[in-house]
Design a protein around this motif. Structure first.
Motif, PDB file in Angstrom:
ATOM      1  N   UNK A  11       0.859  -1.174   0.000  1.00  0.00           N
ATOM      2  CA  UNK A  11       0.000   0.000   0.000  1.00  0.00           C
ATOM      3  C   UNK A  11       0.898   1.228   0.000  1.00  0.00           C
ATOM      4  N   UNK A  12       0.300   2.404  -0.029  1.00  0.00           N
ATOM      5  CA  UNK A  12       1.093   3.621  -0.226  1.00  0.00           C
ATOM      6  C   UNK A  12       1.489   4.302   1.080  1.00  0.00           C
ATOM      7  N   UNK A  13       1.259   3.669   2.228  1.00  0.00           N
ATOM      8  CA  UNK A  13       1.705   4.229   3.508  1.00  0.00           C
ATOM      9  C   UNK A  13       2.682   3.266   4.163  1.00  0.00           C
ATOM     10  N   UNK A  14       3.423   3.781   5.136  1.00  0.00           N
ATOM     11  CA  UNK A  14       4.315   2.932   5.911  1.00  0.00           C
ATOM     12  C   UNK A  14       3.494   2.102   6.901  1.00  0.00           C
ATOM     13  N   UNK A  15       3.590   0.783   6.779  1.00  0.00           N
ATOM     14  CA  UNK A  15       2.836  -0.102   7.660  1.00  0.00           C
ATOM     15  C   UNK A  15       3.489  -1.474   7.662  1.00  0.00           C
ATOM     16  N   UNK A  44      -5.479  -8.324  -2.573  1.00  0.00           N
ATOM     17  CA  UNK A  44      -4.444  -7.565  -3.272  1.00  0.00           C
ATOM     18  C   UNK A  44      -4.746  -7.257  -4.732  1.00  0.00           C
ATOM     19  N   UNK A  45      -5.906  -7.684  -5.225  1.00  0.00           N
ATOM     20  CA  UNK A  45      -6.266  -7.420  -6.623  1.00  0.00           C
ATOM     21  C   UNK A  45      -7.102  -6.148  -6.696  1.00  0.00           C
ATOM     22  N   UNK A  46      -6.842  -5.314  -7.696  1.00  0.00           N
ATOM     23  CA  UNK A  46      -7.663  -4.122  -7.953  1.00  0.00           C
ATOM     24  C   UNK A  46      -7.984  -4.035  -9.432  1.00  0.00           C
ATOM     25  N   UNK A  47      -9.134  -3.406  -9.729  1.00  0.00           N
ATOM     26  CA  UNK A  47      -9.540  -3.094 -11.101  1.00  0.00           C
ATOM     27  C   UNK A  47      -9.561  -1.570 -11.225  1.00  0.00           C
ATOM     28  N   UNK A  48      -8.833  -1.043 -12.204  1.00  0.00           N
ATOM     29  CA  UNK A  48      -8.669   0.403 -12.308  1.00  0.00           C
ATOM     30  C   UNK A  48      -8.780   0.854 -13.767  1.00  0.00           C
ATOM     31  N   UNK A  49      -9.094   2.146 -13.922  1.00  0.00           N
ATOM     32  CA  UNK A  49      -9.216   2.777 -15.233  1.00  0.00           C
ATOM     33  C   UNK A  49      -8.523   4.133 -15.217  1.00  0.00           C
ATOM     34  N   UNK A  50      -7.979   4.506 -16.351  1.00  0.00           N
ATOM     35  CA  UNK A  50      -7.498   5.882 -16.517  1.00  0.00           C
ATOM     36  C   UNK A  50      -8.546   6.667 -17.287  1.00  0.00           C
ATOM     37  N   UNK A  51      -8.525   7.982 -17.143  1.00  0.00           N
ATOM     38  CA  UNK A  51      -9.423   8.879 -17.876  1.00  0.00           C
ATOM     39  C   UNK A  51      -8.600  10.070 -18.336  1.00  0.00           C
TER      40      UNK A  51
END
Length: 275
Positions: free
Chosen positions: A193-197, A204-211
């Motif tokens: 993830x994007x924080x320190x942890x 852990x799977x994501x579905x994403x789109x760009x615009x």
């Protein structure tokens, strides 16, 4: 095919508690300093202007740090997110701070079905929100339904050009992913993830789109909003390209070399036209 919302919600539900516990979100700083604002909101203070007394809604609010920052600036805020775990963390934070912000659990496409229409002076959305949506046009329609005539949309987002780049290449800026909205999602699997942890994740799977930027602007125009400001930035509030960036005094990350080559984020404002 598994619904993208189910997949993405599981990912965010698992990460929300880790984000709330991480020093990167600064929840203890909110508690220690009643004037503290999350850096994402603080960056845009000159563009936000005076929001005192405005009725606002933050779409895709996650754990509510930007939402509560806007509340601290005097706006009467509601936060909305599809993750029950994120909404629970946001409500805990608001209660801890004795902040009046309300938080509502809903998918963003259903926001206008659970919130009063044409009732908001301000619709706010922040970094890393639009990439979770398959259709930017559907999102713009929701924004238009929520805003009063004359109400303002305020976006600070990752630039669609940034989202095309391969962040695993430390030597070159390489375009790897689509710039334009696609029918099928980009499917990623990432255990971090994007924080320190120290948390270990299983969803852990994501579905994403760009615009593309033009697609975003066109969608807003099509739903009766008038663009009033668009500023591209050479910085981002997280280390978007690891190993190639340096952190400034303003809590923004910039490329060490050649920062003029690519925009990393943008701030967009639009107003809903009367009628």
């Amino acid at each position: 095919m598994t619904d993208y919302r189910t997949v993405n919600r599981a990912n965010w539900d698992e990460r929300a508690p880790a984000h709330a516990a991480s020093p990167d979100y600064g929840l203890d700083r909110f508690a220690a300093d009643p004037a503290y604002l999350h850096p994402v909101v603080r960056f845009d203070l000159p563009r936000l202007g005076d929001v005192r007394g405005l009725r606002g809604v933050h779409l895709q609010c996650h754990i509510g740090t930007d939402t509560i920052s806007l509340s601290r600036l005097g706006a009467r805020m509601t936060g909305l997110d599809f993750s029950p775990a994120a909404i629970a963390e946001a409500r805990r934070l608001a209660e801890r701070l004795d902040d009046p912000t309300e938080f509502v659990e809903s998918d963003v496409y259903g926001a206008a079905d659970v919130l009063p229409n044409e009732s908001y002076d301000l619709v706010f959305t922040g970094i890393g929100a639009l990439c979770w949506l398959p259709s930017v046009d559907r999102w713009a329609a929701v924004v238009a339904r929520l805003l009063k005539p004359g109400g303002r949309l305020f976006i600070r987002e990752g630039h669609p050009m940034l989202w095309t780049l391969d962040d695993a290449r430390p030597d070159l800026l390489v375009v790897r992913y689509p710039y334009f909205e696609t029918a099928e999602p980009m499917v990623f699997e990432d255990g971090g993830t994007y924080v320190n942890t120290d948390a270990v994740f299983t969803q852990n799977v994501t579905h994403e789109w760009n615009h593309g930027l033009g697609e975003i602007v066109t969608a807003l125009l099509a739903h009766g909003l008038r663009l009033t400001a668009l500023e591209e930035h050479d910085s981002a509030p997280w280390e978007a390209l690891p190993g190639r960036m340096t952190l400034g005094d303003d809590d923004e990350w910039r490329l060490v070399e050649g920062r003029a080559r690519v925009p990393l984020t943008y701030t967009l404002q639009a107003v809903k036209m009367d009628g």
